[in-house]
Motif scaffolding. Sequence first.
Motif, PDB file in Angstrom:
ATOM      1  N   ALA A 138       0.838  -1.207   0.000  1.00 26.53           N
ATOM      2  CA  ALA A 138       0.000   0.000   0.000  1.00 26.53           C
ATOM      3  C   ALA A 138       0.872   1.255   0.000  1.00 26.53           C
ATOM      4  O   ALA A 138       0.567   2.230  -0.688  1.00 26.53           O
ATOM      5  CB  ALA A 138      -0.938  -0.003   1.209  1.00 26.53           C
ATOM      6  N   GLY A 139       1.965   1.220   0.751  1.00 24.44           N
ATOM      7  CA  GLY A 139       2.887   2.361   0.776  1.00 24.44           C
ATOM      8  C   GLY A 139       3.527   2.594  -0.581  1.00 24.44           C
ATOM      9  O   GLY A 139       3.617   3.737  -1.049  1.00 24.44           O
ATOM     10  N   ILE A 140       3.964   1.514  -1.213  1.00 22.68           N
ATOM     11  CA  ILE A 140       4.569   1.626  -2.545  1.00 22.68           C
ATOM     12  C   ILE A 140       3.536   2.157  -3.539  1.00 22.68           C
ATOM     13  O   ILE A 140       3.853   3.003  -4.382  1.00 22.68           O
ATOM     14  CB  ILE A 140       5.168   0.279  -3.002  1.00 22.68           C
ATOM     15  CG1 ILE A 140       6.422  -0.043  -2.174  1.00 22.68           C
ATOM     16  CG2 ILE A 140       5.501   0.297  -4.491  1.00 22.68           C
ATOM     17  CD1 ILE A 140       6.978  -1.436  -2.389  1.00 22.68           C
ATOM     18  N   ALA A 141       2.303   1.706  -3.419  1.00 23.09           N
ATOM     19  CA  ALA A 141       1.244   2.187  -4.311  1.00 23.09           C
ATOM     20  C   ALA A 141       1.041   3.690  -4.138  1.00 23.09           C
ATOM     21  O   ALA A 141       0.836   4.410  -5.120  1.00 23.09           O
ATOM     22  CB  ALA A 141      -0.054   1.432  -4.045  1.00 23.09           C
ATOM     23  N   ARG A 142       1.121   4.186  -2.921  1.00 24.41           N
ATOM     24  CA  ARG A 142       0.971   5.626  -2.693  1.00 24.41           C
ATOM     25  C   ARG A 142       2.144   6.400  -3.303  1.00 24.41           C
ATOM     26  O   ARG A 142       1.960   7.459  -3.897  1.00 24.41           O
ATOM     27  CB  ARG A 142       0.841   5.932  -1.198  1.00 24.41           C
ATOM     28  CG  ARG A 142      -0.496   5.478  -0.663  1.00 24.41           C
ATOM     29  CD  ARG A 142      -0.826   5.856   0.783  1.00 24.41           C
ATOM     30  NE  ARG A 142       0.248   6.187   1.663  1.00 24.41           N
ATOM     31  CZ  ARG A 142       0.343   7.350   2.337  1.00 24.41           C
ATOM     32  NH1 ARG A 142      -0.575   8.282   2.205  1.00 24.41           N
ATOM     33  NH2 ARG A 142       1.355   7.560   3.157  1.00 24.41           N
ATOM     34  N   VAL A 143       3.358   5.861  -3.167  1.00 28.57           N
ATOM     35  CA  VAL A 143       4.542   6.507  -3.754  1.00 28.57           C
ATOM     36  C   VAL A 143       4.414   6.556  -5.274  1.00 28.57           C
ATOM     37  O   VAL A 143       4.603   7.610  -5.887  1.00 28.57           O
ATOM     38  CB  VAL A 143       5.847   5.774  -3.344  1.00 28.57           C
ATOM     39  CG1 VAL A 143       7.044   6.328  -4.110  1.00 28.57           C
ATOM     40  CG2 VAL A 143       6.081   5.858  -1.840  1.00 28.57           C
ATOM     41  N   THR A 144       4.104   5.431  -5.879  1.00 29.42           N
ATOM     42  CA  THR A 144       4.040   5.379  -7.343  1.00 29.42           C
ATOM     43  C   THR A 144       2.881   6.215  -7.880  1.00 29.42           C
ATOM     44  O   THR A 144       2.998   6.825  -8.938  1.00 29.42           O
ATOM     45  CB  THR A 144       3.951   3.933  -7.864  1.00 29.42           C
ATOM     46  OG1 THR A 144       2.805   3.296  -7.305  1.00 29.42           O
ATOM     47  CG2 THR A 144       5.197   3.137  -7.500  1.00 29.42           C
ATOM     48  N   GLU A 187       8.696  12.261  -0.050  1.00 29.29           N
ATOM     49  CA  GLU A 187       8.350  12.214   1.384  1.00 29.29           C
ATOM     50  C   GLU A 187       7.776  10.851   1.759  1.00 29.29           C
ATOM     51  O   GLU A 187       8.167  10.259   2.778  1.00 29.29           O
ATOM     52  CB  GLU A 187       7.335  13.314   1.714  1.00 29.29           C
ATOM     53  CG  GLU A 187       7.900  14.710   1.710  1.00 29.29           C
ATOM     54  CD  GLU A 187       6.822  15.774   1.921  1.00 29.29           C
ATOM     55  OE1 GLU A 187       5.819  15.484   2.613  1.00 29.29           O
ATOM     56  OE2 GLU A 187       7.001  16.891   1.398  1.00 29.29           O
ATOM     57  N   LEU A 188       6.854  10.366   0.958  1.00 25.15           N
ATOM     58  CA  LEU A 188       6.245   9.061   1.221  1.00 25.15           C
ATOM     59  C   LEU A 188       7.287   7.941   1.165  1.00 25.15           C
ATOM     60  O   LEU A 188       7.288   7.032   2.011  1.00 25.15           O
ATOM     61  CB  LEU A 188       5.123   8.785   0.222  1.00 25.15           C
ATOM     62  CG  LEU A 188       3.883   9.668   0.334  1.00 25.15           C
ATOM     63  CD1 LEU A 188       2.984   9.474  -0.897  1.00 25.15           C
ATOM     64  CD2 LEU A 188       3.111   9.353   1.611  1.00 25.15           C
ATOM     65  N   ALA A 189       8.166   8.010   0.172  1.00 23.32           N
ATOM     66  CA  ALA A 189       9.206   6.980   0.020  1.00 23.32           C
ATOM     67  C   ALA A 189      10.164   6.984   1.201  1.00 23.32           C
ATOM     68  O   ALA A 189      10.566   5.918   1.688  1.00 23.32           O
ATOM     69  CB  ALA A 189       9.961   7.183  -1.288  1.00 23.32           C
ATOM     70  N   LEU A 190      10.526   8.165   1.667  1.00 23.18           N
ATOM     71  CA  LEU A 190      11.436   8.251   2.810  1.00 23.18           C
ATOM     72  C   LEU A 190      10.786   7.722   4.086  1.00 23.18           C
ATOM     73  O   LEU A 190      11.438   7.038   4.889  1.00 23.18           O
ATOM     74  CB  LEU A 190      11.933   9.680   2.991  1.00 23.18           C
ATOM     75  CG  LEU A 190      12.924  10.158   1.935  1.00 23.18           C
ATOM     76  CD1 LEU A 190      13.236  11.640   2.116  1.00 23.18           C
ATOM     77  CD2 LEU A 190      14.203   9.329   1.980  1.00 23.18           C
ATOM     78  N   GLU A 191       9.518   8.029   4.285  1.00 29.95           N
ATOM     79  CA  GLU A 191       8.798   7.489   5.440  1.00 29.95           C
ATOM     80  C   GLU A 191       8.761   5.967   5.376  1.00 29.95           C
ATOM     81  O   GLU A 191       9.015   5.278   6.375  1.00 29.95           O
ATOM     82  CB  GLU A 191       7.366   8.034   5.483  1.00 29.95           C
ATOM     83  CG  GLU A 191       7.254   9.492   5.847  1.00 29.95           C
ATOM     84  CD  GLU A 191       5.836  10.040   5.669  1.00 29.95           C
ATOM     85  OE1 GLU A 191       4.872   9.238   5.528  1.00 29.95           O
ATOM     86  OE2 GLU A 191       5.695  11.279   5.672  1.00 29.95           O
ATOM     87  N   GLN A 210      12.080   2.392  -4.701  1.00 30.12           N
ATOM     88  CA  GLN A 210      11.174   3.532  -4.812  1.00 30.12           C
ATOM     89  C   GLN A 210      11.800   4.809  -4.249  1.00 30.12           C
ATOM     90  O   GLN A 210      11.616   5.896  -4.805  1.00 30.12           O
ATOM     91  CB  GLN A 210       9.844   3.231  -4.112  1.00 30.12           C
ATOM     92  CG  GLN A 210       9.027   2.148  -4.782  1.00 30.12           C
ATOM     93  CD  GLN A 210       8.681   2.473  -6.222  1.00 30.12           C
ATOM     94  OE1 GLN A 210       8.375   3.611  -6.569  1.00 30.12           O
ATOM     95  NE2 GLN A 210       8.733   1.463  -7.076  1.00 30.12           N
ATOM     96  N   ALA A 211      12.536   4.688  -3.171  1.00 29.11           N
ATOM     97  CA  ALA A 211      13.201   5.864  -2.584  1.00 29.11           C
ATOM     98  C   ALA A 211      14.289   6.386  -3.522  1.00 29.11           C
ATOM     99  O   ALA A 211      14.438   7.602  -3.695  1.00 29.11           O
ATOM    100  CB  ALA A 211      13.769   5.523  -1.215  1.00 29.11           C
TER     101      ALA A 211
END
Length: 166
Positions: A7-13, A26-30, A44-45
């Motif tokens: 889900a986090g990767i989906a938000r980053v992409t 920011e999302l990738a670093l978190e 992703q980062a």
Amino acid sequence: MSETIEAGIARVTSARAAGRHEEALELALELAAEHPDDARVAYQAGWAHDKLGKESAAVPFYSRALSLPGLSPVERHGVFLGLGSTYRTLGRYEESLETLRRGVAEFPDFAPLKAFLAMTLYNCGEHKEAVSTLLNLVLDTTGDSSVKSYSEAIALYARDLDQVWD
């Protein structure tokens, strides 16, 4: 409870695809802080840094992604391309060459790696190999019938650009 890695990767992409590159970073670093040993997150980062022209900051993430298990083949050749290209952009040509050669060896059918390898070969002063790589790439990827009609001659010169005949 924190979200899943997927889900986090989906938000980053999603943020990156929408052109919200600062948000994607920011999302990738978190996500990377929460999951430092996940290759997909590191990729992703690295990519998020790259999109913002922060190449030096991208390198450790790309390097970590390559050193960890868990990448799909598509992600893995993306990391080779990202890291190799980033090294080239930073003028770290030998590291770029090594990375891109590894990528081409692992993914010989992924044409973009060969294109970036040719650029790095040029930067390393390996002009003959750079042109040969590009000629072979053209032969392997073209749909242009007029180029194909010269494929034998182009392949000959790709093998030895310095060939001359009497």
